[in-house]
Design an enzyme around this catalytic site. Structure first.
Site, PDB file in Angstrom:
ATOM      1  CB  SER A  34      -0.953  -0.002   1.202  1.00  0.00           C
ATOM      2  OG  SER A  34      -0.232  -0.154   2.403  1.00  0.00           O
ATOM      3  CB  THR A  35       3.890   2.401   1.771  1.00  0.00           C
ATOM      4  OG1 THR A  35       3.285   1.837   2.932  1.00  0.00           O
ATOM      5  CG2 THR A  35       4.434   3.779   2.100  1.00  0.00           C
ATOM      6  CG  ASP A  94       5.757  -6.310   5.991  1.00  0.00           C
ATOM      7  OD1 ASP A  94       4.729  -5.686   5.667  1.00  0.00           O
ATOM      8  OD2 ASP A  94       6.255  -7.210   5.302  1.00  0.00           O
ATOM      9  CD  GLU A 113       8.134  -6.601  -2.057  1.00  0.00           C
ATOM     10  OE1 GLU A 113       7.207  -5.779  -2.039  1.00  0.00           O
ATOM     11  OE2 GLU A 113       8.396  -7.334  -1.077  1.00  0.00           O
TER      12      GLU A 113
HETATM   13  C1  A5P Z   1       4.958  -6.810  -0.183  1.00  0.00           C
HETATM   14  O1  A5P Z   1       5.224  -8.164  -0.303  1.00  0.00           O
HETATM   15  C2  A5P Z   1       5.653  -6.266   1.004  1.00  0.00           C
HETATM   16  O2  A5P Z   1       7.005  -6.519   1.093  1.00  0.00           O
HETATM   17  C3  A5P Z   1       5.353  -4.810   1.242  1.00  0.00           C
HETATM   18  O3  A5P Z   1       6.337  -3.972   0.734  1.00  0.00           O
HETATM   19  C4  A5P Z   1       5.233  -4.644   2.716  1.00  0.00           C
HETATM   20  O4  A5P Z   1       4.364  -5.650   3.177  1.00  0.00           O
HETATM   21  C5  A5P Z   1       4.717  -3.282   3.114  1.00  0.00           C
HETATM   22  O5  A5P Z   1       3.394  -3.144   2.714  1.00  0.00           O
HETATM   23  P1  A5P Z   1       2.519  -1.905   3.149  1.00  0.00           P
HETATM   24  O6  A5P Z   1       3.172  -0.709   2.572  1.00  0.00           O
HETATM   25  O7  A5P Z   1       1.181  -2.196   2.568  1.00  0.00           O
HETATM   26  O8  A5P Z   1       2.497  -1.886   4.642  1.00  0.00           O
END
Ligand code: A5P
Length: 241
Positions: A34-35, A94, A113
């Site tokens: 989401s970010t 996270d 990622e």
């Molecule tokens: C995706 O797999 C993750 O690594 C995200 O980058 C991580 O969970 C952060 O997500 P939010 O920005 O939604 O908290």
């Protein structure tokens, strides 16, 4: 934090990072979650306003690629040789610690990622204020991506190495979660991770594990957003390499 405050904080971090770090002509990596989605929107806003060209843009998930495309960003959904080395990737996390080690994978995109982070000259992490910890493991479960075949055996081996139980991730409607690469995700329960690099290496040695959401020495900058719209860039601890 209320959902609105969290959105404010994420948006503030993402817009700040895109304004500060993105330069015309770059090869860019787009993170997931989401970010990172706010960063995609911030990038689209900048491109619309400033009309500059980027050499390439690569996405870390199908969801991010779809969002970028919908906003008119010319994105590719595979890390091919011609988009490497990536100059800059902006992604979420996270949890981060004082050495800028990360836990990632809350959205299940950690394999892509990490591939993109490893191919990037600069990895900028955008988070809200709830993601900051001194030591990893206290705020978030640890995701481990595994192949579906023999998953119960792999799960036991992961739990033995971590010394903690785990759950096989399911979706909101109770179906088994499958990543973009058709992998299962184990979430190892929260608990202190005093040596992220050692644990990462041990988990990655298990047959059946594809990767783990520990990102060690892969993050260069962190931008933390706050509910009031302010941002801070913490300094990496002097002990970190
Ligand atoms: C995706 O797999 C993750 O690594 C995200 O980058 C991580 O969970 C952060 O997500 P939010 O920005 O939604 O908290």
């Amino acid at each position: 934090m209320t959902p609105e405050q969290a959105a404010n904080a994420k948006k503030a971090a993402a817009y700040y990072a895109v304004a500060k770090f993105v330069q015309p002509g770059m090869r860019l990596g787009l993170g997931s979650g989401s970010t990172a989605a706010f960063a995609v929107r911030a990038l689209a806003d900048r491109l619309n306003k400033e009309k500059f060209h980027l050499a390439s843009v690569v996405s870390t998930s199908m969801e991010t690629a779809a969002l970028a495309l919908s906003l008119g960003i010319d994105v590719q959904n595979n890390l091919t040789q011609d988009v490497r080395p990536i100059d800059l990737t902006i992604d979420g996390a996270d949890e981060f610690d004082i050495d800028f080690c990360l836990i990632k994978g809350g959205g299940g995109a950690l394999v892509r990622e990490k591939l993109v982070a490893c191919a990037s000259r600069q990895e900028v992490i955008v988070v809200d204020e709830t993601k900051a910890g001194v030591e990893l493991g206290h705020l978030s479960p640890l995701p481990v991506m595994i192949v579906p075949y023999g998953w119960e055996i792999t799960k036991k081996a992961v739990e033995t190495v971590c010394g903690r139980t785990s759950t096989l991730r399911t979706t909101a409607n109770g179906a088994l979660f499958l990543s973009d690469d058709s992998l299962y995700c184990l979430d190892v329960v929260k608990g202190a991770i005093p040596s992220p690099g050692v644990l990462e290496e041990a988990i990655k040695k298990i047959t059946g594990v594809v990767d783990v959401g520990l990102f060690v020495n892969l993050c260069d900058n962190v931008v933390v957003g706050y509910a009031d719209g302010s941002v801070l860039e913490p300094v990496k601890s002097a002990g970190a390499s």
